[in-house]
Design an enzyme around this catalytic site. Structure first.
Site, PDB file in Angstrom:
ATOM      1  N   CYS A 110      10.736   6.553   8.861  1.00  0.00           N
ATOM      2  CA  CYS A 110      10.318   7.608   9.802  1.00  0.00           C
ATOM      3  C   CYS A 110      11.459   7.994  10.753  1.00  0.00           C
ATOM      4  O   CYS A 110      12.416   8.611  10.323  1.00  0.00           O
ATOM      5  CB  CYS A 110       9.046   7.216  10.549  1.00  0.00           C
ATOM      6  SG  CYS A 110       8.246   8.645  11.297  1.00  0.00           S
ATOM      7  N   HIS A 215       5.244   5.980   6.615  1.00  0.00           N
ATOM      8  CA  HIS A 215       5.138   4.638   7.209  1.00  0.00           C
ATOM      9  C   HIS A 215       4.520   3.641   6.223  1.00  0.00           C
ATOM     10  O   HIS A 215       3.322   3.347   6.324  1.00  0.00           O
ATOM     11  CB  HIS A 215       4.282   4.692   8.479  1.00  0.00           C
ATOM     12  CG  HIS A 215       4.987   5.252   9.672  1.00  0.00           C
ATOM     13  ND1 HIS A 215       5.755   4.473  10.520  1.00  0.00           N
ATOM     14  CD2 HIS A 215       5.056   6.506  10.156  1.00  0.00           C
ATOM     15  CE1 HIS A 215       6.251   5.228  11.478  1.00  0.00           C
ATOM     16  NE2 HIS A 215       5.846   6.467  11.286  1.00  0.00           N
ATOM     17  N   GLU A 217       4.751   0.523   6.225  1.00  0.00           N
ATOM     18  CA  GLU A 217       4.301  -0.710   6.911  1.00  0.00           C
ATOM     19  C   GLU A 217       2.834  -0.640   7.296  1.00  0.00           C
ATOM     20  O   GLU A 217       2.214  -1.660   7.572  1.00  0.00           O
ATOM     21  CB  GLU A 217       5.192  -0.994   8.134  1.00  0.00           C
ATOM     22  CG  GLU A 217       4.844  -0.245   9.415  1.00  0.00           C
ATOM     23  CD  GLU A 217       5.313   1.212   9.420  1.00  0.00           C
ATOM     24  OE1 GLU A 217       5.892   1.673   8.421  1.00  0.00           O
ATOM     25  OE2 GLU A 217       5.087   1.887  10.455  1.00  0.00           O
TER      26      GLU A 217
END
Ligand SMILES: [Mn+2]
Length: 240
Positions: A110, A215, A217
């Site tokens: 990002c 993202h 994660e």
């Protein structure tokens, strides 16, 4: 007794200016553990220790966060620019350039993909909504839950990114109002959304320097393919 030490993966931290805390979402460091690495959080300390920090790292993740100061790509700030953190910018730009020079594996997420591109000589749109010149622009600041894929990306066949994800097209989450404009020299575009916005890049000459606009994660616990990005980083960071 430890048979084999896990590769150390540095993770840049965000700064909570109200609470005066360095912090980062658990999804980053838990993904590194799950992928076989040892996460080490890098606080927002002064910039003069870049080489010492990298000396203990086998790989590094540049994480999501606020906008990058546009002076780093020689532009004045426009009205659509968001919050910036000058201390974080200075540290991460320096860390990124040094890591690239030493060919330390980088996964840039990002804000990280923008930072990587800027650090290596590229530019970004400071604000897509006010600067995107084409008619069609998807919603890149989703209102859905953070693990939810809100738009799709098309992946470049044969790229590291496509191989790690094992896909040619997939749903990704989206929390950005900025995006890559002019690509840094020595990189190629590896993912775009259907409106043409760049969602992935990688270096053509480094061992592993991969950037993504979404993202993973926040997605890997629901979509196991996303863990492949962290496994790819840990694999590149593993010394033979
Ligand atoms: Mn997006």
């Amino acid at each position: 007794m430890i048979d084999m030490l896990r590769p150390t993966i540095g993770i840049s931290c965000d700064y909570d200016k109200e609470k005066q805390n360095s912090k980062i979402h658990r999804g980053y460091y838990e993904a590194v553990v799950e992928a076989g690495g040892l996460p080490i959080l890098i606080p927002n300390i002064a910039v003069n220790h870049t080489r010492e920090i990298l000396a203990v790292l086998d790989g590094i993740i540049f994480t999501g966060g606020p906008d990058v100061e546009p002076a780093y790509f020689k532009e004045p700030a426009i009205p659509g620019l968001g919050y910036i953190n000058p201390i974080r910018d200075e540290l991460e730009i320096s860390l990124c350039r040094q890591a690239m020079e030493e060919d330390i594996p980088i996964l840039a997420i990002c804000r990280g993909i923008q930072l990587l591109n800027i650090a290596m000589g590229g530019t970004i749109y400071q604000d897509l909504a006010s600067q995107w010149s084409q008619d069609f622009l998807l919603k890149h600041s989703q209102s859905a839950p953070d693990w939810y894929g809100s738009h799709q990306v098309n992946l470049l066949k044969g790229s590291k990114l496509a191989k790690m994800l094992g896909a040619s097209r997939l749903w990704v989450n989206s929390f950005h109002h900025q995006a890559i404009k002019d690509l840094a020299p020595g990189f190629k575009i590896t993912a775009r959304s259907d409106d043409g916005v760049v969602e992935g890049i990688e270096s053509t000459s480094h061992n592993f320097a991969v950037g993504i606009q979404w993202h993973p994660e926040k997605m890997w616990e629901r979509d196991g393919r996303m863990l492949g990005l962290f496994k790819g980083l840990v694999s590149a960071a593993t010394k033979n």
